[in-house]
Scaffold this motif. Structure first.
Motif, PDB file in Angstrom:
ATOM      1  N   ARG A 128       0.749  -1.252  -0.028  1.00  0.00           N
ATOM      2  CA  ARG A 128       0.170   0.071   0.032  1.00  0.00           C
ATOM      3  C   ARG A 128       0.843   1.308  -0.034  1.00  0.00           C
ATOM      4  N   GLN A 129       1.832   1.416   0.755  1.00  0.00           N
ATOM      5  CA  GLN A 129       2.852   2.444   0.754  1.00  0.00           C
ATOM      6  C   GLN A 129       3.659   2.466  -0.334  1.00  0.00           C
ATOM      7  N   GLN A 131       2.211   1.910  -3.298  1.00  0.00           N
ATOM      8  CA  GLN A 131       1.253   2.160  -4.457  1.00  0.00           C
ATOM      9  C   GLN A 131       1.010   3.561  -4.202  1.00  0.00           C
ATOM     10  N   ASP A 132       1.027   4.344  -2.994  1.00  0.00           N
ATOM     11  CA  ASP A 132       1.070   5.653  -2.864  1.00  0.00           C
ATOM     12  C   ASP A 132       2.033   6.548  -3.236  1.00  0.00           C
ATOM     13  N   HIS A 133       3.059   5.853  -3.557  1.00  0.00           N
ATOM     14  CA  HIS A 133       4.358   6.511  -4.119  1.00  0.00           C
ATOM     15  C   HIS A 133       4.291   6.516  -5.735  1.00  0.00           C
TER      16      HIS A 133
END
Length: 134
Positions: A128-129, A131-133
């Motif tokens: 998820r982290q 994906q956020d980047h």
């Protein structure tokens, strides 16, 4: 003769005036061309800066995309490990009813399952982290 000299003087005066006007126009054109060239140079400089920024952003996206793929692969591997351990725990529990020797195996498998679940959760968070980047 006098009339002819007067005509020549008039022509010389007209030519001098036309030359002065032409020189002013030339200077104005040179000044305008210089301003345009300066503007073009500034635009070219800004364009180069934007190109460098775009390359840097593209590299960062590529890196983040690679991290995302790796994180997703880790999450998938952890998920498969959890599924396999669930099957083993299920088999062990069914077998443990008849044989006390399997009881410790069941506890061990349950711990492995718990560890695998934690590992999977960490992998999902990492994905998820990443994906956020991107």
């Amino acid at each position: 003769h006098t009339q002819r000299r007067a005509a020549i003087a008039q022509n010389a005066s007209t030519i001098a005036n036309e030359r002065e006007v032409a020189e002013k126009q030339l200077n104005t054109s040179r000044h305008s061309a210089h301003k345009k060239q300066s503007g073009l140079e500034r635009t070219a400089s800004r364009l180069e800066t934007l190109k460098q920024s775009a390359k840097k952003a593209q590299a960062e996206v590529g890196e983040a995309s690679g991290q995302l793929k790796a994180a997703k692969a880790d999450a998938d591997a952890a998920k498969r490990e959890v599924e396999l351990l669930k099957v083993e725990v299920s088999k062990s529990v069914r077998g443990g009813v008849h044989d006390d020797g399997n009881t410790t195996d069941t506890a061990e498998l349950k711990q492995k399952l718990k560890d695998a679940l934690e590992k999977r959760e960490a992998a999902v968070v990492k994905a998820r982290q990443a994906q956020d980047h991107v």
